[in-house]
Design an enzyme around this catalytic site. Sequence first.
Site, short mmCIF file in Angstrom:
data_model
loop_
_atom_site.label_atom_id
_atom_site.label_comp_id
_atom_site.label_asym_id
_atom_site.label_seq_id
_atom_site.Cartn_x
_atom_site.Cartn_y
_atom_site.Cartn_z
NE ARG A 93 48.05 35.14 3.45
CZ ARG A 93 47.54 34.97 2.19
NH1 ARG A 93 48.05 35.67 1.36
NH2 ARG A 93 47.03 33.82 1.74
CE LYS A 146 40.80 33.80 4.57
NZ LYS A 146 42.22 34.12 3.79
C1 UD1 Z 1 44.38 28.92 -4.03
C2 UD1 Z 1 44.70 28.05 -4.96
C3 UD1 Z 1 45.58 29.20 -5.96
C4 UD1 Z 1 44.57 30.26 -6.45
C5 UD1 Z 1 44.04 30.85 -4.84
C6 UD1 Z 1 42.95 31.86 -5.23
C7 UD1 Z 1 44.90 25.95 -4.41
C8 UD1 Z 1 46.16 24.79 -4.04
N1 UD1 Z 1 45.54 26.85 -4.74
O1 UD1 Z 1 45.55 29.33 -3.32
O2 UD1 Z 1 45.81 28.42 -7.31
O3 UD1 Z 1 45.30 31.27 -7.02
O4 UD1 Z 1 43.51 29.97 -4.09
O5 UD1 Z 1 42.69 32.55 -3.98
O6 UD1 Z 1 43.95 25.69 -4.26
N2 UD1 Z 1 40.93 25.96 2.45
C9 UD1 Z 1 40.56 24.71 3.14
N3 UD1 Z 1 41.15 23.59 3.19
C10 UD1 Z 1 42.62 23.60 3.29
C11 UD1 Z 1 43.13 24.93 2.55
C12 UD1 Z 1 42.43 25.83 2.41
O7 UD1 Z 1 39.38 24.66 3.26
O8 UD1 Z 1 43.20 22.60 3.84
C13 UD1 Z 1 40.27 26.86 2.04
C14 UD1 Z 1 40.70 28.12 2.72
O9 UD1 Z 1 39.93 28.52 3.99
C15 UD1 Z 1 40.22 29.32 1.60
C16 UD1 Z 1 40.28 28.47 0.35
O10 UD1 Z 1 40.50 26.88 0.63
O11 UD1 Z 1 38.88 29.73 1.86
C17 UD1 Z 1 41.62 28.86 -0.30
O12 UD1 Z 1 42.92 28.67 0.48
P1 UD1 Z 1 44.06 29.47 0.54
O13 UD1 Z 1 44.86 29.03 1.54
O14 UD1 Z 1 43.67 30.89 0.82
O15 UD1 Z 1 44.46 29.19 -0.94
P2 UD1 Z 1 45.55 29.72 -1.69
O16 UD1 Z 1 47.08 29.28 -1.31
O17 UD1 Z 1 45.59 31.21 -1.81
CA CA Z 2 43.45 32.80 -0.70
#
Ligand code: UD1
Ligand code: CA
Length: 431
Positions: free
Chosen positions: A15, A22
Amino acid sequence: MNVSIAILAAGKGTRMKSPLPKVLHKISGKPMIYHIIKEAKKITDDITLILYHEAEKVRESIEKYFENINFVIQDLENYPGTGGALRDIEFRHNRILVLNGDMPLITKEEMEKFFETDADIVMSVIKLQNPSGYGRVVIRDGEVEKIVEEKDANKDTKRIKEVNAGVYLFKKDILKKFLPKISNDNAQKEYYLTDIISLAKDEGYSIKPLFVKEEDFKGVNSKADLSHAEEIMQERIKTRWMKEGVIMHLPKTIFIEEGVKFEGECEIESGVVIKGDTHICKSIVFANSVIEDSKIKYSTIGPMARIRPGSDIEDSHIGNFVEVKKSVLKGVKAGHLSYLGDSEIDEGSNIGAGTITCNYDGKAKYKTIIGKNVFVGSDTQLIAPVKIEDDVIIAAGSTVTKDVKKGSLAISRTPLKTVENFFYKFFGKGK
Ligand code: UD1
Ligand code: CA
């Protein structure tokens, strides 16, 4: 402290609509991730960063600022999701605080609140008027029961206003036990870290919510979020310096990067931008000046002056429309409209309006050295490399192409010619 910190930063950040990862987008002059690590370092030395997209680039950028960070590349193909991110990581301590790489406003003080609550899992919860996009937190009798991701939530669950801010404190045994048990049977086919909550709940572990302020736990997912986080960070930086004794006029118009330092009483007028590794001591910076990577001591700068990297200015007055670059000025006055680049200018010297150090011949840069008590007349060009010794007068309008000896006058001018009555011959007599 006996806590390990894991920072999740493997996500792509789609996004943000940017080729830059990011977490490398800057807030107050430093990558987002810098601010998080800086605060995390105040808590522990065991910090692990989980990366995937552009991992090398992120790692390089972090290593410019910090040592002893553990980097882990997530197996994103086989184990996508925040739960996949933490698989098979060895943490040194028995408690693990999990942070997100896109949460640049979190502070040490906020992190410490997790350690005050005694539970197997402590998780951050924010109450939001508009909870959309976040995982909803189901709380019963002061304990968290489960988290439901927006994409997996039904209508009733979507109405819950308590959301998961994404920061958790886990006991190590809990991660060890439950991480291998979470499945990817959900809307996004990801391994959700949040699923640990209900698994642990079912086995009778205690999971406590920690209510936190949105401002400190704000996630940056878009460029609009980035600018909002910047505003908050700027407010914090400037408030801190005002508390230290810096006077700021209309601080909302002033931009001061993380890393800038002030000493003694300084005064900063409106519209000023101060960047990089700048150190200002007992000086005044007048309106709309820009200073970057420089040292300013006992001086006045501006209005509308530009001090570029590598400048060291002491006991000097730099006035409007003066640009200084990589120059050492001690006890100098340059009141107006000049370019001083790659120069050294000593005490008591006065630089007239329109003076230019011609430091570049199209191939290389050269130095201009000016001694003590030199009077540089207006509109002088100093063709570098050139050295002006002490007690020299350079006549206005001169082009100085060779070194000038102590005590001399240097003058290079086309002799003035006047033609009497030329005006009337050209335009006629008129009135
Ligand atoms: C996550 C939470 C959600 C919460 C939100 C708050 C989960 C399943 N959901 O959702 O409940 O409300 O954060 O911001 O955890 N990341 C990794 N590896 C991955 C996926 C993500 O390292 O495979 C990292 C991303 O870079 C980021 C963080 O984890 O820094 C959160 O990931 P993001 O995709 O933003 O999670 P949300 O879907 O927003
Ligand atoms: Ca997030």
